[in-house]
Design an enzyme around this catalytic site. Structure first.
Site: not given
Length: 398
Positions: A130, A211, A246
């Site tokens: 990312w 993460d 999410k």
């Protein structure tokens, strides 16, 4: 005073979202930003979260500042979600968890903390990762390097090359790892690969920084926490930043946390104290409403199973879209291998499309991807998946 400031080039993903919103074509498809949309292309409001918020509003209590480390009930629930209720590390007091402003806030707090207390360390991220991972750690003053990860030839992991690189790192190097649902590739380490990686991390005295933004979107809540729990069981010291954006569809509430699993309770107490100080220097304390949502949903005997069922439904819909896109592409472009759509996990897949092909998808077909070729599978639905496949097939055909 500010004439010398360079103009901001803009974030490539948010710029795409702006372009998508301005696009007048009615058949446009947004597969750029990492957001889960439902079958109707809407951001879902989960019934479990609605019920939690109704209770919060009914209580109508005061709204004081939270402590720097966040809400105690939220922090307790987060640690149990990551490690499992009653895990020995929790029972021994070796886990220091703080509530943060999203997992991005957790990553930033952890980066600043580590730059203070491991100032000579360098950070290693997967190739690719990312984009904001690199920016956050560089913003804290770290030199950021990359270790081999994605194999474009096979659609898998360059695991041997990854291990070779990590074995050569200086001790106390910080290694950022995706616990599940790798962003941007969707290619995860298997349980066996995690088991092979952990001894290398221990022997080289490396600091893993996990993460975990998509717990529950890969194979399930418990399965997606395999790496977190395996590292704890192996006795390693490590960090994990996690998010509920999410999994609870509460993006704007910025529900996140940062946990440090330490060697002893004494170390955990020291880390917690300095994490609190780090938070104080950035944003003082996290959001009250976010904490109450997480604590209610995870801690209530009725809401917890409701949320878990909702998460299963989201995960299964993403999987169904992978199957549908794969089937249509195979029919439209026989001879090409699209198996990666089925083997990859989570919201994202690496399509292998070039930047020029991505531009053609956007300009000629109103299908929006980021230029790396990453696709957000959660943006697909039964109304747009066939047209997306047809557009991709045309672009691939030249």
């Amino acid at each position: 005073m500010f004439e010398h400031i360079q103009p901001y080039a803009g974030d490539p993903i948010f710029a795409l979202v702006d372009a998508f919103n301005a696009d007048p074509r009615p058949h446009k498809v947004n597969l750029s930003i990492g957001i889960y949309f439902d079958e109707q292309g809407r951001l879902p409001v989960l019934p479990s979260v609605q019920a939690a918020e109704a209770r919060i509003l009914a209580a109508a209590g005061p709204k004081p500042y939270l402590p720097m480390e966040g809400d105690a009930a939220c922090r307790t629930q987060v640690a149990a979600l990551l490690l499992g209720a009653g895990h020995p590390a929790i029972a021994a007091g070796r886990v220091a968890t703080i509530q943060t402003v999203g997992s991005s806030g957790g990553l930033k707090v952890g980066a600043d903390f580590l730059k203070t207390w491991l100032p000579e360390a360098q950070v290693w991220v997967s190739d690719p990762t990312w984009d904001n991972h690199r920016a956050m750690f560089e913003g804290s003053g770290f030199v950021v390097n990359a270790y081999p990860y994605y194999d474009a030839a096979t659609g898998g992991v360059r695991f041997d090359d990854m291990l070779t690189t990590l074995r050569a790192l200086p001790r106390r190097s910080i290694v950022l790892l995706h616990a599940c649902c790798h962003n941007p590739t969707g290619v995860d380490l298997s349980a066996a690969q995690w088991d092979a990686l952990i001894p290398v991390l221990r022997e080289r005295e490396l600091l893993p920084y996990l993460d975990l933004a998509y717990q529950g979107f890969g194979d399930g809540i418990e399965q997606d926490a395999y790496a977190v729990r395996a590292l704890a069981d192996a006795g390693l010291t490590y960090f994990v930043a996690n998010s509920f954006s999410k999994s609870m569809s509460v993006y704007g509430e910025r529900c996140g946390a940062l946990s440090a699993i330490c060697a002893t309770a004494a170390e955990a107490a020291l880390v917690l104290g300095q994490l609190r100080f780090t938070v104080r220097r950035i944003y003082s304390s996290p959001a009250l409403h976010a904490a109450k949502i997480v604590a209610h949903v995870l801690g209530d005997a009725d809401l917890r199973p409701m949320w878990e069922a909702e998460l299963v439904a989201m995960r299964e819909r993403i999987a169904a879209m992978r199957v549908a896109l794969h089937a249509r592409l195979v029919a439209l472009a026989p001879g090409r291998d699209f198996g990666y759509f089925l083997s990859q996990r989570g919201m994202f897949s690496y399509t292998g499309l070039s930047a020029d092909q991505v531009d053609r998808l956007r300009e000629e077909h109103a299908v929006y991807l980021i230029r790396s070729g990453r696709i957000c599978v959660a943006g697909l639905n039964t109304g747009n998946v066939n047209r997306t496949a047809e557009a991709m097939a045309k672009v691939l055909a030249g």
